[in-house]
Design a protein around this motif. Sequence first.
Motif, PDB file in Angstrom:
ATOM      1  N   ILE A  54       0.830  -1.201   0.000  1.00 48.75           N
ATOM      2  CA  ILE A  54       0.000   0.000   0.000  1.00 48.75           C
ATOM      3  C   ILE A  54       0.868   1.256   0.000  1.00 48.75           C
ATOM      4  O   ILE A  54       0.632   2.210  -0.748  1.00 48.75           O
ATOM      5  CB  ILE A  54      -0.961  -0.009   1.208  1.00 48.75           C
ATOM      6  CG1 ILE A  54      -2.041  -1.085   1.008  1.00 48.75           C
ATOM      7  CG2 ILE A  54      -1.601   1.360   1.405  1.00 48.75           C
ATOM      8  CD1 ILE A  54      -2.972  -1.246   2.174  1.00 48.75           C
ATOM      9  N   ASN A  75       2.395   2.055  -3.371  1.00 44.89           N
ATOM     10  CA  ASN A  75       1.484   2.325  -4.491  1.00 44.89           C
ATOM     11  C   ASN A  75       0.432   3.394  -4.228  1.00 44.89           C
ATOM     12  O   ASN A  75      -0.243   3.839  -5.158  1.00 44.89           O
ATOM     13  CB  ASN A  75       0.767   1.025  -4.883  1.00 44.89           C
ATOM     14  CG  ASN A  75       1.699   0.035  -5.536  1.00 44.89           C
ATOM     15  OD1 ASN A  75       1.997   0.115  -6.726  1.00 44.89           O
ATOM     16  ND2 ASN A  75       2.185  -0.924  -4.747  1.00 44.89           N
ATOM     17  N   TYR A  76       0.295   3.803  -2.973  1.00 45.40           N
ATOM     18  CA  TYR A  76      -0.802   4.698  -2.610  1.00 45.40           C
ATOM     19  C   TYR A  76      -0.805   5.997  -3.413  1.00 45.40           C
ATOM     20  O   TYR A  76      -1.858   6.467  -3.863  1.00 45.40           O
ATOM     21  CB  TYR A  76      -0.745   5.000  -1.109  1.00 45.40           C
ATOM     22  CG  TYR A  76      -1.856   5.903  -0.635  1.00 45.40           C
ATOM     23  CD1 TYR A  76      -3.158   5.419  -0.483  1.00 45.40           C
ATOM     24  CD2 TYR A  76      -1.625   7.248  -0.344  1.00 45.40           C
ATOM     25  CE1 TYR A  76      -4.185   6.238  -0.052  1.00 45.40           C
ATOM     26  CE2 TYR A  76      -2.644   8.071   0.082  1.00 45.40           C
ATOM     27  CZ  TYR A  76      -3.921   7.565   0.226  1.00 45.40           C
ATOM     28  OH  TYR A  76      -4.939   8.386   0.644  1.00 45.40           O
ATOM     29  N   ILE A 130      -6.388   2.528  -4.538  1.00 45.00           N
ATOM     30  CA  ILE A 130      -6.305   1.126  -4.128  1.00 45.00           C
ATOM     31  C   ILE A 130      -7.688   0.644  -3.708  1.00 45.00           C
ATOM     32  O   ILE A 130      -8.312   1.214  -2.800  1.00 45.00           O
ATOM     33  CB  ILE A 130      -5.296   0.951  -2.976  1.00 45.00           C
ATOM     34  CG1 ILE A 130      -3.908   1.386  -3.437  1.00 45.00           C
ATOM     35  CG2 ILE A 130      -5.273  -0.495  -2.484  1.00 45.00           C
ATOM     36  CD1 ILE A 130      -2.858   1.388  -2.343  1.00 45.00           C
ATOM     37  N   SER A 146     -10.382  -2.878  -2.992  1.00 47.83           N
ATOM     38  CA  SER A 146     -10.427  -4.277  -2.563  1.00 47.83           C
ATOM     39  C   SER A 146     -11.874  -4.726  -2.473  1.00 47.83           C
ATOM     40  O   SER A 146     -12.785  -3.912  -2.254  1.00 47.83           O
ATOM     41  CB  SER A 146      -9.746  -4.439  -1.198  1.00 47.83           C
ATOM     42  OG  SER A 146      -9.944  -5.744  -0.691  1.00 47.83           O
ATOM     43  N   ARG A 204     -12.486   1.311  -0.920  1.00 44.35           N
ATOM     44  CA  ARG A 204     -11.301   2.069  -1.333  1.00 44.35           C
ATOM     45  C   ARG A 204     -10.511   2.478  -0.095  1.00 44.35           C
ATOM     46  O   ARG A 204     -11.080   2.882   0.922  1.00 44.35           O
ATOM     47  CB  ARG A 204     -11.683   3.305  -2.132  1.00 44.35           C
ATOM     48  CG  ARG A 204     -10.453   4.101  -2.579  1.00 44.35           C
ATOM     49  CD  ARG A 204     -10.786   5.230  -3.526  1.00 44.35           C
ATOM     50  NE  ARG A 204      -9.576   6.018  -3.817  1.00 44.35           N
ATOM     51  CZ  ARG A 204      -9.538   7.045  -4.650  1.00 44.35           C
ATOM     52  NH1 ARG A 204     -10.635   7.409  -5.293  1.00 44.35           N
ATOM     53  NH2 ARG A 204      -8.412   7.708  -4.848  1.00 44.35           N
TER      54      ARG A 204
END
Length: 203
Positions: free
Chosen positions: A16, A19-20, A25, A27, A46
């Motif tokens: 996380i 890449n945040y 992001i 799921s 999110r």
Amino acid sequence: LYDEHISPDKKFETFIEKNYKKFPIYSKQSFKSDNGVWLPYGLLFRYYKKGDEPGNDKIIKINEDLWTKYNDPLSGSLGIYQNLMLSDVLRSYAFARQEIGFWMAKKGYIFEAEKHLLEAKRLYPQDLDSNIILAQVYIIQKRCHDSKRETEEVISKNPDDADSLLVLSINYAVCFKDEVKAREYQALYESKRHGRETELRLL
């Protein structure tokens, strides 16, 4: 990131963190996080770092806009024919409706929450959590008999369900103002849940 000595939780947090700032992001399910929060986002969740979360009204608008773009899964063949694979589609839609309904209720958007919880029930009535949350929403609205109906529906489908007895006890204490009945159902709840944990989602 793939070091076998690093715990899965740490790997996830590292993923996380890396890449945040590059991508949003999402799921299918939410996770506990010390650094952020997973918020309902239509059919998904999110992730937002603490301090980055949109305001409640913005979250509601995002979700309402998303739900207007989805097709009703019961409008096609699922409304007539279901097998195990297809019914999982209904479960996913219902779970997402339940999650946004629960979130809205926790934040005080009671009437908006009711709409989503009723949809969750319509799509997947087997999931009795929707009834339990809806029963609490009705207590807040002072709709005592509607709350009682929801808990009785749960009991009729699952006589061993302890959570419904606790909500029924709360309903009699807070809404009906009947302390005798409230204590009666509290005692039944205690006897049912003895020796096991409950995952009741209280508002």
